[in-house]
Motif scaffolding. Structure first.
Motif, PDB file in Angstrom:
ATOM      1  N   ALA A  90      11.791  15.019  -6.057  1.00 49.72           N
ATOM      2  CA  ALA A  90      11.069  14.506  -4.887  1.00 49.72           C
ATOM      3  C   ALA A  90       9.685  15.427  -4.974  1.00 49.72           C
ATOM      4  N   PHE A  91       9.854  16.830  -5.068  1.00 50.71           N
ATOM      5  CA  PHE A  91       8.791  17.580  -4.998  1.00 50.71           C
ATOM      6  C   PHE A  91       7.506  17.550  -5.926  1.00 50.71           C
ATOM      7  N   TRP A  92       7.943  17.152  -7.231  1.00 51.39           N
ATOM      8  CA  TRP A  92       6.643  17.102  -8.119  1.00 51.39           C
ATOM      9  C   TRP A  92       6.175  15.721  -7.950  1.00 51.39           C
ATOM     10  N   LEU A  93       7.015  14.572  -7.340  1.00 54.07           N
ATOM     11  CA  LEU A  93       6.511  13.213  -6.924  1.00 54.07           C
ATOM     12  C   LEU A  93       5.667  13.303  -5.779  1.00 54.07           C
ATOM     13  N   LEU A  94       5.843  14.141  -4.951  1.00 52.62           N
ATOM     14  CA  LEU A  94       4.916  14.430  -3.741  1.00 52.62           C
ATOM     15  C   LEU A  94       3.719  14.834  -4.309  1.00 52.62           C
ATOM     16  N   ARG A  95       3.596  15.709  -5.179  1.00 50.24           N
ATOM     17  CA  ARG A  95       2.419  16.454  -5.649  1.00 50.24           C
ATOM     18  C   ARG A  95       1.542  15.376  -6.197  1.00 50.24           C
ATOM     19  N   VAL A  96       2.136  14.608  -7.201  1.00 53.16           N
ATOM     20  CA  VAL A  96       1.443  13.577  -8.039  1.00 53.16           C
ATOM     21  C   VAL A  96       0.966  12.327  -6.870  1.00 53.16           C
ATOM     22  N   TRP A  97       1.818  12.132  -5.974  1.00 58.10           N
ATOM     23  CA  TRP A  97       1.372  11.069  -4.877  1.00 58.10           C
ATOM     24  C   TRP A  97       0.214  11.602  -3.958  1.00 58.10           C
ATOM     25  N   ASN A  98       0.201  13.029  -4.021  1.00 55.88           N
ATOM     26  CA  ASN A  98      -0.933  13.506  -3.212  1.00 55.88           C
ATOM     27  C   ASN A  98      -2.476  13.414  -3.903  1.00 55.88           C
ATOM     28  N   ILE A  99      -2.289  13.457  -5.388  1.00 49.46           N
ATOM     29  CA  ILE A  99      -3.179  13.336  -6.370  1.00 49.46           C
ATOM     30  C   ILE A  99      -3.918  11.803  -6.037  1.00 49.46           C
ATOM     31  N   GLY A 100      -3.040  10.807  -5.948  1.00 49.37           N
ATOM     32  CA  GLY A 100      -3.370   9.546  -5.841  1.00 49.37           C
ATOM     33  C   GLY A 100      -4.141   9.144  -4.587  1.00 49.37           C
ATOM     34  N   ARG A 101      -3.379   9.806  -3.475  1.00 50.17           N
ATOM     35  CA  ARG A 101      -3.978   9.604  -1.990  1.00 50.17           C
ATOM     36  C   ARG A 101      -5.130  10.260  -1.777  1.00 50.17           C
ATOM     37  N   ASN A 102      -5.427  11.666  -2.381  1.00 48.54           N
ATOM     38  CA  ASN A 102      -6.473  12.247  -2.014  1.00 48.54           C
ATOM     39  C   ASN A 102      -7.706  11.945  -2.877  1.00 48.54           C
ATOM     40  N   THR A 103      -7.511  11.319  -4.044  1.00 51.95           N
ATOM     41  CA  THR A 103      -8.691  11.114  -5.033  1.00 51.95           C
ATOM     42  C   THR A 103      -9.054   9.733  -5.074  1.00 51.95           C
ATOM     43  N   GLY A 104      -7.938   8.831  -4.676  1.00 50.20           N
ATOM     44  CA  GLY A 104      -8.085   7.236  -4.680  1.00 50.20           C
ATOM     45  C   GLY A 104      -7.964   6.859  -6.114  1.00 50.20           C
ATOM     46  N   ALA A 105      -7.543   7.526  -6.895  1.00 50.62           N
ATOM     47  CA  ALA A 105      -7.348   7.318  -8.386  1.00 50.62           C
ATOM     48  C   ALA A 105      -6.103   6.449  -8.459  1.00 50.62           C
ATOM     49  N   LYS A 106      -5.891   5.488  -9.446  1.00 50.41           N
ATOM     50  CA  LYS A 106      -4.676   4.643  -9.558  1.00 50.41           C
ATOM     51  C   LYS A 106      -3.576   5.519 -10.347  1.00 50.41           C
ATOM     52  N   LEU A 107      -2.396   5.343  -9.880  1.00 51.62           N
ATOM     53  CA  LEU A 107      -1.433   6.103 -10.637  1.00 51.62           C
ATOM     54  C   LEU A 107      -0.571   4.924 -11.425  1.00 51.62           C
ATOM     55  N   VAL A 108      -0.558   5.139 -12.788  1.00 48.24           N
ATOM     56  CA  VAL A 108       0.258   4.180 -13.743  1.00 48.24           C
ATOM     57  C   VAL A 108       1.483   5.032 -14.121  1.00 48.24           C
ATOM     58  N   PHE A 109       2.842   4.637 -13.814  1.00 43.48           N
ATOM     59  CA  PHE A 109       3.756   5.137 -14.256  1.00 43.48           C
ATOM     60  C   PHE A 109       4.614   4.534 -15.111  1.00 43.48           C
TER      61      PHE A 109
END
Length: 720
Positions: free
Chosen positions: A576-595
């Motif tokens: 949950a903790f690293w997922l929060l960090r990755v999620w913040n990258i997507g939310r704060n930069t607007g870049a798409k996350l491809v898992f």
């Protein structure tokens, strides 16, 4: 006395230095004085403009300089609205934005047309044009919403999206009515309008991002970047006018086009907001106030009647639209107030419409006076309507935003006591990557914690070189300056130690660090031996979330993040903790996350996606023996995030030992981040299998915001 004799204090003031200084003092003191009696800052500036303007004490003229700065302020408001919008939510709620846009356009159009025909006895073309003025609105209260920190709320997102729709439709009505009145409504008119709008939209939507990404990759000078952004905004505004619509539409679309290139946590975003809110937007509000002439309401009964009818219809129709939207989407009363507050203010498009209509002359009366499409009474009534609607909008928006902020905060209120202070440690060693490391730290942290960053420089305790301490101070100072430019405070630490690993480990324990970001020298990259030293040294002694970051290009120029997750990662303690960090990258930069992950792992990540929207795609990938196939999907301006595991971890695979070799050989042209999830020393199986299910499930059921993950973990396991 000869010096004083050279100065001219006759009204209105003509000395440019005196004019500018007086406006600055008004911007400073008007809100301070009126805030004491609970009058919003926006209204304070409008009232101040009315007092000092040509219709007041005539201290200042509404000359070309005031008009110029006011135009900049108006475009700034629309640009910020497009820039701050959450693109994932915007796309998710685009259908709802269309519905609200139609509500807030059609309801005022119907009521306005009927009011013009049957209450004010205007002609049909005049009534239609009058109604279009009610249908449009200006996001005048947006700075209030922004300061309250609720710009990502769904109601705000839908309102901002709907604003573009209703303003565009209202301005098209203006163009059609004027064309009919002038006898220019031909097939050629429609073809020219549609083609020009398509060309304009295509240039802003597709060309602007390409130019912007190229510029930000080539030039990192702060001043150059700000001037570039400002130039793009005004060029988009000019293209909009050339296409036959108002400049505000171009400014908003420019904000959307540059949205992903200017992260909300970046120094550039901080500068854009600061300059706009401190100077340009107040200029616009003062300029609007200068248009108000209270004397006409004591000299002409018709003007009073028209002004009252216009104000009532404009306000009531916008409230009905907000109320219908609330019922349609089951919003709260606070959200309805925010929608109404944002959509009720009449200024920009309304002024444009009334001035255009006033200048359209249909003929002459018996006395030789021009018969205008919109007469004197409507022109003066519009000014009063602007004052009334802006006043109501400011009060209602402030009230609704305050309630909404409290509602959002109260969702986490019970968890505050268990919230551990977030600390992200960033060892800095090389001057060329300091800013990118701090930028990553600002991007992944929780937005509300402004003092979460800690920069560390370790100096060998046996060193006799005095310059090393000076160099360390310079690096830490550079890191502090960059963090401050994003409105964050960074703690500087200099430590003397004979062993780097021991130095970092001790700092982690002493400062209760929750995450660590390790940067790589740009010319060295990462090797198997280096990764071995890191994992066996630093990562072997600390159990927190660790990110190893290699930067090739600026963070804000990344289009997509390819996130590779090993099978079983959801059973790791730190999932949950690293997922929060990755999620913040997507939310704060607007870049798409491809898992890229196994179906089981993706199912848990998709649960997060449903609850906390971010632009994401999901690809089934579980065979790490075929890791290199990902290099085929990696494009220019993509970044790679690889979730690793420490030895003995649930998701550990011996294949992870080959990752450094692959990164150096196949991914050296892209940014990449290696993430090691946090782990704990006690019984891992009992901890991860909370209630027989992976840890993420009870967390998802117990959080209202993504930032609540660490807090809920603290409650479940009573961390101290």
């Amino acid at each position: 006395m000869l010096f004083l004799a050279e100065l001219n204090f006759s009204l209105p003031w003509s000395n440019p230095v005196l004019i500018f200084s007086s406006i600055l003092f008004i911007i400073l003191f008007a809100p301070l004085l009126l805030n004491r009696i609970k009058i919003p800052q926006l209204i304070g500036l409008i009232v101040a403009g009315a007092i000092i303007g040509p219709n007041g004490i005539n201290l200042l003229e509404r000359d070309s300089s005031v008009v110029l700065f006011g135009t900049v302020g108006l475009l700034y408001i629309m640009f910020l609205a497009g820039l701050e919008i959450d693109m994932a939510d915007f796309k998710k709620n685009s259908g709802k934005s269309v519905i609200f846009g139609l509500y807030t356009f059609l309801i005022p159009m119907v009521l306005g047309t009927l009011g013009g025909l049957y209450i004010l006895n205007f002609s049909f073309p005049t009534s239609i044009l009058l109604a279009s003025m009610f249908a449009s609105h200006t996001l005048l209260a947006y700075p209030i919403i922004s300061k309250m920190g609720i710009v990502k709320n769904r109601a705000v997102n839908i309102t901002v999206g709907g604003t573009v729709i209703t303003d565009t439709l209202a301005l098209l009505v203006l163009a059609v009515v004027v064309g009919v009145s002038a006898g220019e409504l031909t097939n050629e008119f429609w073809i020219r309008l549609i083609v020009s709008l398509l060309i304009f939209s295509a240039i802003v939507a597709f060309v602007f991002p390409i130019i912007g990404r190229w510029f930000f990759k080539k030039f990192d000078d702060n001043v150059s970047q700000y001037i570039f952004v400002l130039g793009m905004v005004f060029f988009a505004a000019f293209l909009a006018e050339a296409a036959g619509v108002e400049a505000i539409i171009g400014a908003f679309l420019a904000g959307l086009a540059l949205n992903k290139l200017i992260p909300h946590t970046s120094p550039l975003m901080n500068r854009i907001e600061f300059v706009g809110n401190a100077l340009f937007i107040p200029f616009f509000l003062i300029g609007v106030g200068m248009l108000i002439d209270f004397r006409v309401f004591f000299n002409n009964v018709e003007t009073i009647i028209v002004a009252v009818v216009m104000s009532v219809i404009a306000t009531s129709s916008k409230f009905i639209a907000a109320w219908v939207t609330q019922k349609t989407f089951k919003f709260s009363r606070a959200q309805r107030d925010v929608i109404f507050g944002l959509s009720n203010a009449q200024a920009a498009a309304t002024l444009a419409a009334v001035l255009v209509g006033y200048n359209v002359i249909l003929g002459e009366d018996a006395n030789g006076e021009p018969i205008r499409l919109l007469g004197e009474s409507i022109l003066n009534g519009t000014i009063l309507m602007i004052l009334v609607t802006c006043t109501i909008a400011s009060f209602v928006a402030q009230k609704g935003a305050t309630k909404l902020a409290i509602e959002e905060e109260s969702g986490n209120g019970d968890e505050e006591e268990s919230e551990a202070e977030e600390k992200i440690l960033i060892p800095v060693n090389y001057p060329e990557n300091v800013e990118e490391l701090i930028h990553l730290g600002v991007t992944i942290k929780t937005k509300s914690q402004k003092d979460a960053l800690v920069a560390l420089n370790i100096i060998p305790s046996d060193s006799q070189d005095a310059s090393m301490e000076k160099q360390a101070k310079k690096l830490l100072e550079k890191a502090s300056v960059f963090a401050a430019s994003t409105d964050n405070h960074l703690t500087e630490l200099t430590r003397f130690d004979s062993n780097v690993v021991n130095g970092i480990t001790n700092v982690v324990k002493e400062n209760k660090v929750t995450d660590i970001i390790l940067g790589l020298h740009k010319s060295q990259g990462i090797s198997g031996s280096l990764l071995g030293k890191l994992t066996e040294g630093i990562l072997g002694k600390i159990n927190l979330t660790a990110l190893i970051y290699n930067s090739v290009q600026p963070l804000n120029t990344i289009k997509r993040y390819i996130v590779v997750v090993p099978p079983g990662a959801e059973h790791e303690m730190g999932f949950a903790f690293w997922l929060l960090r990755v999620w913040n990258i997507g939310r704060n930069t607007g870049a798409k996350l491809v898992f890229y992950a196994s179906e089981e792992t993706l199912s848990y990540i998709q649960q997060v996606q449903k609850k906390f929207s971010v632009e994401a795609e999901f690809e089934d990938f579980s065979d790490w023996d075929d890791f290199l196939i990902i290099s085929k999907d990696l494009k220019d301006n993509d970044a790679l995030i690889v979730v690793m595991s420490r030895r003995g971890g649930v998701s550990y695979s011996p294949y992870m030992e080959k990752i450094p070799k692959y990164l150096n050989k196949y991914f050296k042209g892209n940014n990449y981040v290696l993430i090691y999830p946090m782990q704990f020393d006690f019984d891992q199986r009992g901890y991860t299998s909370y209630g027989g299910t992976p840890l993420l499930k009870p967390l998802l059921e117990g959080v209202s915001t993504l930032e609540s993950f660490p807090k809920v973990v603290g409650q479940l396991f009573k961390w101290k």
